[in-house]
Write a protein that holds these residues in place. Structure first.
Motif, PDB file in Angstrom:
ATOM      1  N   ALA A 142       5.791  21.553   6.176  1.00 14.59           N
ATOM      2  CA  ALA A 142       4.781  21.768   7.214  1.00 14.59           C
ATOM      3  C   ALA A 142       3.857  20.562   7.334  1.00 14.59           C
ATOM      4  O   ALA A 142       3.467  20.164   8.441  1.00 14.59           O
ATOM      5  CB  ALA A 142       3.976  23.033   6.897  1.00 14.59           C
ATOM      6  N   SER A 143       3.509  19.942   6.211  1.00 13.05           N
ATOM      7  CA  SER A 143       2.627  18.769   6.223  1.00 13.05           C
ATOM      8  C   SER A 143       3.323  17.577   6.869  1.00 13.05           C
ATOM      9  O   SER A 143       2.710  16.822   7.635  1.00 13.05           O
ATOM     10  CB  SER A 143       2.192  18.429   4.795  1.00 13.05           C
ATOM     11  N   ILE A 144       4.605  17.392   6.555  1.00  9.23           N
ATOM     12  CA  ILE A 144       5.372  16.320   7.204  1.00  9.23           C
ATOM     13  C   ILE A 144       5.437  16.554   8.703  1.00  9.23           C
ATOM     14  O   ILE A 144       5.351  15.614   9.506  1.00  9.23           O
ATOM     15  CB  ILE A 144       6.783  16.244   6.595  1.00  9.23           C
ATOM     16  N   GLY A 145       5.552  17.821   9.091  1.00 13.51           N
ATOM     17  CA  GLY A 145       5.564  18.153  10.515  1.00 13.51           C
ATOM     18  C   GLY A 145       4.289  17.728  11.218  1.00 13.51           C
ATOM     19  O   GLY A 145       4.314  17.342  12.397  1.00 13.51           O
ATOM     20  N   VAL A 146       3.162  17.779  10.524  1.00 14.65           N
ATOM     21  CA  VAL A 146       1.898  17.333  11.109  1.00 14.65           C
ATOM     22  C   VAL A 146       1.949  15.829  11.385  1.00 14.65           C
ATOM     23  O   VAL A 146       1.519  15.368  12.453  1.00 14.65           O
ATOM     24  CB  VAL A 146       0.725  17.677  10.161  1.00 14.65           C
ATOM     25  N   ILE A 147       2.455  15.048  10.430  1.00 16.39           N
ATOM     26  CA  ILE A 147       2.571  13.596  10.637  1.00 16.39           C
ATOM     27  C   ILE A 147       3.518  13.303  11.802  1.00 16.39           C
ATOM     28  O   ILE A 147       3.240  12.421  12.634  1.00 16.39           O
ATOM     29  CB  ILE A 147       3.069  12.901   9.356  1.00 16.39           C
ATOM     30  N   ARG A 148       4.627  14.035  11.877  1.00 13.47           N
ATOM     31  CA  ARG A 148       5.558  13.845  12.998  1.00 13.47           C
ATOM     32  C   ARG A 148       4.903  14.204  14.329  1.00 13.47           C
ATOM     33  O   ARG A 148       5.166  13.573  15.355  1.00 13.47           O
ATOM     34  CB  ARG A 148       6.811  14.682  12.764  1.00 13.47           C
ATOM     35  N   GLY A 149       4.042  15.215  14.295  1.00  2.02           N
ATOM     36  CA  GLY A 149       3.330  15.565  15.512  1.00  2.02           C
ATOM     37  C   GLY A 149       2.416  14.444  15.975  1.00  2.02           C
ATOM     38  O   GLY A 149       2.320  14.161  17.182  1.00  2.02           O
ATOM     39  N   VAL A 150       1.761  13.775  15.041  1.00  5.76           N
ATOM     40  CA  VAL A 150       0.898  12.641  15.391  1.00  5.76           C
ATOM     41  C   VAL A 150       1.732  11.498  15.961  1.00  5.76           C
ATOM     42  O   VAL A 150       1.298  10.785  16.869  1.00  5.76           O
ATOM     43  CB  VAL A 150       0.107  12.174  14.153  1.00  5.76           C
ATOM     44  N   ASP A 180      -0.962   2.754  19.079  1.00 11.50           N
ATOM     45  CA  ASP A 180      -0.962   2.216  17.710  1.00 11.50           C
ATOM     46  C   ASP A 180      -0.786   3.339  16.696  1.00 11.50           C
ATOM     47  O   ASP A 180       0.002   3.225  15.743  1.00 11.50           O
ATOM     48  CB  ASP A 180      -2.275   1.476  17.415  1.00 11.50           C
ATOM     49  N   VAL A 181      -1.520   4.418  16.891  1.00 14.41           N
ATOM     50  CA  VAL A 181      -1.454   5.559  15.977  1.00 14.41           C
ATOM     51  C   VAL A 181      -0.061   6.166  15.977  1.00 14.41           C
ATOM     52  O   VAL A 181       0.521   6.437  14.912  1.00 14.41           O
ATOM     53  CB  VAL A 181      -2.504   6.621  16.359  1.00 14.41           C
ATOM     54  N   ALA A 182       0.509   6.357  17.147  1.00 10.64           N
ATOM     55  CA  ALA A 182       1.838   6.960  17.244  1.00 10.64           C
ATOM     56  C   ALA A 182       2.897   6.079  16.589  1.00 10.64           C
ATOM     57  O   ALA A 182       3.788   6.578  15.890  1.00 10.64           O
ATOM     58  CB  ALA A 182       2.188   7.217  18.713  1.00 10.64           C
ATOM     59  N   ALA A 183       2.796   4.770  16.780  1.00 14.54           N
ATOM     60  CA  ALA A 183       3.795   3.856  16.227  1.00 14.54           C
ATOM     61  C   ALA A 183       3.762   3.855  14.696  1.00 14.54           C
ATOM     62  O   ALA A 183       4.810   3.907  14.038  1.00 14.54           O
ATOM     63  CB  ALA A 183       3.572   2.447  16.773  1.00 14.54           C
ATOM     64  N   ILE A 184       2.563   3.784  14.110  1.00 11.79           N
ATOM     65  CA  ILE A 184       2.462   3.761  12.651  1.00 11.79           C
ATOM     66  C   ILE A 184       2.851   5.118  12.069  1.00 11.79           C
ATOM     67  O   ILE A 184       3.519   5.184  11.023  1.00 11.79           O
ATOM     68  CB  ILE A 184       1.041   3.373  12.211  1.00 11.79           C
ATOM     69  N   ALA A 185       2.466   6.211  12.721  1.00 12.49           N
ATOM     70  CA  ALA A 185       2.849   7.541  12.243  1.00 12.49           C
ATOM     71  C   ALA A 185       4.364   7.711  12.285  1.00 12.49           C
ATOM     72  O   ALA A 185       4.956   8.315  11.373  1.00 12.49           O
ATOM     73  CB  ALA A 185       2.169   8.623  13.079  1.00 12.49           C
ATOM     74  N   LYS A 186       5.007   7.171  13.290  1.00 11.91           N
ATOM     75  CA  LYS A 186       6.464   7.259  13.381  1.00 11.91           C
ATOM     76  C   LYS A 186       7.116   6.461  12.265  1.00 11.91           C
ATOM     77  O   LYS A 186       8.118   6.898  11.672  1.00 11.91           O
ATOM     78  CB  LYS A 186       6.938   6.739  14.743  1.00 11.91           C
ATOM     79  N   ARG A 187       6.552   5.299  11.954  1.00  9.71           N
ATOM     80  CA  ARG A 187       7.087   4.492  10.856  1.00  9.71           C
ATOM     81  C   ARG A 187       7.005   5.241   9.534  1.00  9.71           C
ATOM     82  O   ARG A 187       7.942   5.222   8.727  1.00  9.71           O
ATOM     83  CB  ARG A 187       6.313   3.178  10.760  1.00  9.71           C
ATOM     84  N   VAL A 188       5.883   5.908   9.311  1.00 12.50           N
ATOM     85  CA  VAL A 188       5.719   6.684   8.086  1.00 12.50           C
ATOM     86  C   VAL A 188       6.700   7.844   8.037  1.00 12.50           C
ATOM     87  O   VAL A 188       7.344   8.102   7.014  1.00 12.50           O
ATOM     88  CB  VAL A 188       4.265   7.200   7.971  1.00 12.50           C
ATOM     89  N   ALA A 189       6.834   8.564   9.159  1.00 14.14           N
ATOM     90  CA  ALA A 189       7.670   9.765   9.192  1.00 14.14           C
ATOM     91  C   ALA A 189       9.151   9.453   9.046  1.00 14.14           C
ATOM     92  O   ALA A 189       9.934  10.335   8.665  1.00 14.14           O
ATOM     93  CB  ALA A 189       7.424  10.524  10.493  1.00 14.14           C
ATOM     94  N   GLY A 220       0.843  -1.191   0.000  1.00 13.64           N
ATOM     95  CA  GLY A 220       0.000   0.000   0.000  1.00 13.64           C
ATOM     96  C   GLY A 220       0.872   1.232   0.000  1.00 13.64           C
ATOM     97  O   GLY A 220       2.103   1.148   0.153  1.00 13.64           O
ATOM     98  N   VAL A 221       0.265   2.391  -0.201  1.00 13.17           N
ATOM     99  CA  VAL A 221       1.004   3.651  -0.151  1.00 13.17           C
ATOM    100  C   VAL A 221       0.256   4.620   0.748  1.00 13.17           C
ATOM    101  O   VAL A 221      -0.977   4.623   0.826  1.00 13.17           O
ATOM    102  CB  VAL A 221       1.203   4.263  -1.558  1.00 13.17           C
ATOM    103  N   PHE A 222       1.023   5.448   1.423  1.00 14.90           N
ATOM    104  CA  PHE A 222       0.477   6.484   2.298  1.00 14.90           C
ATOM    105  C   PHE A 222       1.328   7.718   2.098  1.00 14.90           C
ATOM    106  O   PHE A 222       2.561   7.625   2.063  1.00 14.90           O
ATOM    107  CB  PHE A 222       0.529   6.039   3.755  1.00 14.90           C
ATOM    108  N   GLY A 223       0.684   8.869   1.949  1.00 14.36           N
ATOM    109  CA  GLY A 223       1.514  10.035   1.714  1.00 14.36           C
ATOM    110  C   GLY A 223       0.767  11.342   1.678  1.00 14.36           C
ATOM    111  O   GLY A 223      -0.405  11.436   2.080  1.00 14.36           O
ATOM    112  N   LEU A 224       1.457  12.341   1.165  1.00 14.33           N
ATOM    113  CA  LEU A 224       0.968  13.715   1.150  1.00 14.33           C
ATOM    114  C   LEU A 224       1.031  14.271  -0.261  1.00 14.33           C
ATOM    115  O   LEU A 224       2.013  14.073  -0.976  1.00 14.33           O
ATOM    116  CB  LEU A 224       1.822  14.583   2.084  1.00 14.33           C
TER     117      LEU A 224
END
Length: 363
Positions: free
Chosen positions: A263-271, A332-341, A243-247
């Motif tokens: 700035a958008s990447i910063g939002v994902i890092r914040g999550v 769960d949300v924080a772990a997956i968001a960190k993997r993406v970031a 799958g793909v996930f992105g901005l």
């Protein structure tokens, strides 16, 4: 004579058949009277899955295919997604262009080979019906699908390769950037978490002209860095084994599109650093409502049920998915968001992209 036969069939059965190609699967949808289902399915199997035609019949389809490709590529996002998949999944099925005819062209032999390769193995076909009882569907499947001889080959496993980029300059057009990381396959819990992250950060194609004019995390963030109109959207696409996930962002010029993407990447890092209980609960409720709404329409039932059945052999109900969403935790949300970031992304830029950043300058 073949045209007359087709017209006779349509008058007799009163069916509408739509062929919808996709990157990971293809759907053939038919709407017809219930008592004509056996005739329609027989027509689909015999004439669509195992086509027989002559080269002189392909002039009109070639013209329509060229028009379709032109219309699709007129949308910058379609063009950029195609390029991104070619970069990330090079050498596998997901890396094939949706809009390239290929070396063989649109001729009888090429189309017949494609049909035999992709549509002749019943293990790679899911039959979904709306308005039928299960016994009727089982009888239809036994009669038409399970009798098909295996002839297809297993698709190669998709393999993500990041740290790649392509820049397509188109002077005079709005600058756009697409940054993708590897997502998750259809039907997995990680795919649900990524959908939840997308819901948390928000996504909109409404231009942000005044700071704070749109109340989402993404639009609020880009409103602080963009001096002119800008947009930001979060994407999540799921396939059989990947799958793909992105901005996807746009701005006036290349330099500013880089600021909007950062700035958008910063939002994902914040999550990835955590979300509040209210944010999580609100996003869960919105995602559950979207799930119920999608599976309340006939088109939604056919597409979601067919995709999940192809992958796992069965489809989940809306209540099952809502229950799985409820089980997602903030951790769960924080772990997956960190993997993406922290992943290895692919970057595609398009338009007036002079001074647009490289992917290593963004991550």
């Amino acid at each position: 004579q073949r045209v007359k036969q087709k017209q006779w069939y349509q008058r007799r059965v009163r069916a509408q058949i739509v062929f919808s190609p996709g990157r990971d699967s293809t759907s053939i949808t038919a709407s017809c009277p219930r008592d004509k289902a056996d005739l329609v399915l027989d027509h689909m199997v015999q004439n669509l899955l195992c086509p027989e035609f002559f080269n002189h019949e392909l002039h009109e389809p070639r013209t329509k295919a060229a028009t379709f490709v032109g219309e699709q590529l007129a949308n910058p996002l379609n063009r950029m997604l195609d390029e991104a998949h070619k970069l990330a999944y090079r050498g596998t099925g997901l890396g094939r262009s949706l809009y390239s005819i290929g070396n063989k062209g649109l001729n009888r032999d090429a189309l017949l080979d494609f049909a035999l390769e992709n549509f002749r193995d019943s293990n790679n076909i899911a039959l979904v019906g709306v308005g039928f009882d299960s016994n009727t569907m089982n009888c239809l499947a036994d009669e038409f699908l399970w009798s098909m001889e295996g002839g297809s080959v297993d698709a190669p496993t998709s393999s993500w390769t990041g740290n790649r980029e392509i820049h397509v300059e188109a002077p005079g057009l709005v600058a756009k950037a697409l940054l993708l990381s590897e997502g998750a396959p259809i039907g997995t819990q990680d795919a649900l978490v990524l959908d939840l992250i997308r819901t948390i950060v928000g996504g909109s194609t409404v231009p942000s002209v005044h700071r704070g004019s749109v109340n989402t995390k993404l639009m609020g963030a880009i409103g602080t860095v963009a001096s002119g109109p800008a947009t930001a959207e979060c994407l999540s696409l799921n396939y059989r084994d990947s799958g793909v996930f992105g901005l996807y962002v746009s701005a006036d010029n290349g330099a500013e599109v880089g600021d909007v993407m950062r700035a958008s990447i910063g939002v994902i890092r914040g999550v990835s650093q955590g979300v509040t209980a209210d944010e999580l609960e609100g996003a869960k409720n919105r995602l559950k409502m979207a799930t119920i709404t999608e599976r309340s329409s006939i088109a939604g039932i056919l597409s979601t049920t067919g995709a999940e059945t192809l992958v796992g052999g069965e489809a989940r109900s809306a209540s099952d998915i809502c229950g799985a969403i409820d089980k997602i935790t903030a951790e769960d949300v924080a772990a997956i968001a960190k993997r993406v970031a922290t992943s290895q992304p692919v970057l595609v830029t398009y338009g007036s992209i002079e001074d647009a950043p490289l992917h290593r300058e963004l991550m």
